[in-house]
Design a protein around this motif. Structure first.
Motif, PDB file in Angstrom:
ATOM      1  N   PRO A 145      39.284  23.903 -45.356  1.00 46.49           N
ATOM      2  CA  PRO A 145      38.486  24.485 -44.269  1.00 46.49           C
ATOM      3  C   PRO A 145      37.065  23.907 -44.196  1.00 46.49           C
ATOM      4  N   GLU A 146      36.483  23.605 -45.333  1.00 50.15           N
ATOM      5  CA  GLU A 146      35.131  23.035 -45.354  1.00 50.15           C
ATOM      6  C   GLU A 146      35.095  21.687 -44.635  1.00 50.15           C
ATOM      7  N   HIS A 147      36.171  20.917 -44.738  1.00 53.54           N
ATOM      8  CA  HIS A 147      36.244  19.626 -44.056  1.00 53.54           C
ATOM      9  C   HIS A 147      36.277  19.815 -42.538  1.00 53.54           C
ATOM     10  N   VAL A 148      36.987  20.839 -42.088  1.00 50.39           N
ATOM     11  CA  VAL A 148      37.069  21.110 -40.660  1.00 50.39           C
ATOM     12  C   VAL A 148      35.697  21.540 -40.136  1.00 50.39           C
ATOM     13  N   LEU A 149      35.020  22.409 -40.891  1.00 50.28           N
ATOM     14  CA  LEU A 149      33.690  22.855 -40.474  1.00 50.28           C
ATOM     15  C   LEU A 149      32.710  21.688 -40.418  1.00 50.28           C
ATOM     16  N   GLU A 175      37.658  33.666 -41.885  1.00 54.21           N
ATOM     17  CA  GLU A 175      37.567  34.783 -42.839  1.00 54.21           C
ATOM     18  C   GLU A 175      38.474  35.932 -42.404  1.00 54.21           C
ATOM     19  N   GLN A 176      38.497  36.225 -41.107  1.00 56.89           N
ATOM     20  CA  GLN A 176      39.365  37.273 -40.584  1.00 56.89           C
ATOM     21  C   GLN A 176      40.833  36.927 -40.831  1.00 56.89           C
ATOM     22  N   GLU A 234      31.234  31.010 -35.564  1.00 52.80           N
ATOM     23  CA  GLU A 234      32.362  31.743 -34.981  1.00 52.80           C
ATOM     24  C   GLU A 234      33.692  31.292 -35.595  1.00 52.80           C
ATOM     25  N   VAL A 235      33.830  30.002 -35.827  1.00 51.51           N
ATOM     26  CA  VAL A 235      35.055  29.476 -36.441  1.00 51.51           C
ATOM     27  C   VAL A 235      35.187  30.004 -37.868  1.00 51.51           C
ATOM     28  N   THR A 295      45.929  37.710 -43.600  1.00 54.81           N
ATOM     29  CA  THR A 295      47.002  37.096 -44.368  1.00 54.81           C
ATOM     30  C   THR A 295      47.188  37.822 -45.696  1.00 54.81           C
ATOM     31  N   MET A 296      46.088  38.144 -46.347  1.00 55.88           N
ATOM     32  CA  MET A 296      46.185  38.853 -47.619  1.00 55.88           C
ATOM     33  C   MET A 296      46.794  40.239 -47.431  1.00 55.88           C
ATOM     34  N   ASP A 297      46.396  40.941 -46.357  1.00 60.74           N
ATOM     35  CA  ASP A 297      46.958  42.255 -46.080  1.00 60.74           C
ATOM     36  C   ASP A 297      48.453  42.168 -45.831  1.00 60.74           C
TER      37      ASP A 297
END
Length: 156
Positions: free
Chosen positions: A72-76, A96-97, A90-91, A102-104
């Motif tokens: 994800p850091e690469h995408v950001l 994070e959401q 926002e991304v 996914t964890m839930d």
């Protein structure tokens, strides 16, 4: 020669689900606004190009860091490099959401029975699943491994 993407398909083969994209487009606009089919197709093509652009730059960022998996850091970082820095916050919030959702779903989903498995239980479950997969691959039924039949009349 046709340009190829990473998975070996031509760029013309890369697309997004049309029904889903049409639904998103309609949700983003006021109810009284209609979008011509050609305009929808153009928007979908723009989305595909944007994804290709961000993916390509993410891959470049990843390669510069001598990594083999895009994180994800690469995408950001790619968004920043491409001039989309205003969207990073926002991304990241959406990411994070997604992690929370996914964890839930994993906690309450089919992978959890409410209690943690011991290492031995996990290994036994893994072996059972391997046996079922082998049986399916060999055309047999997916059941537990057969125990040897012992016929008391044959014992001496």
């Amino acid at each position: 020669m046709e340009p190829m993407d990473i998975v070996g398909k031509s760029k013309e083969d890369a697309s997004l689900p049309k029904a889903t994209m049409t639904k998103i487009i309609k949700e983003m606009l006021p109810a009284d606004v209609r979008v011509a089919r050609d305009a929808q197709d153009l928007l979908i093509e723009c989305c595909v190009e944007f994804i290709n652009l961000v993916s390509s730059e993410s891959n470049e960022v990843c390669s510069r860091e001598d990594k083999r998996t895009i994180a994800p850091e690469h995408v950001l970082k790619a968004l920043e490099v491409l001039g989309f820095g205003e969207y990073i916050e926002e991304v990241y919030a959406a990411y994070e959401q997604h992690k929370l959702e996914t964890m839930d779903s994993l906690k309450g989903g089919k992978w959890s029975n409410g209690a943690e498995m011991t290492e031995e239980e996990a290994a036994a479950e893994q072996q059972r699943m391997f046996a079922e997969a082998r049986a399916r691959m060999n055309g047999g039924a997916a059941g537990p491994p057969k125990q040897p039949d012992i016929n008391p009349s044959l014992e001496s």
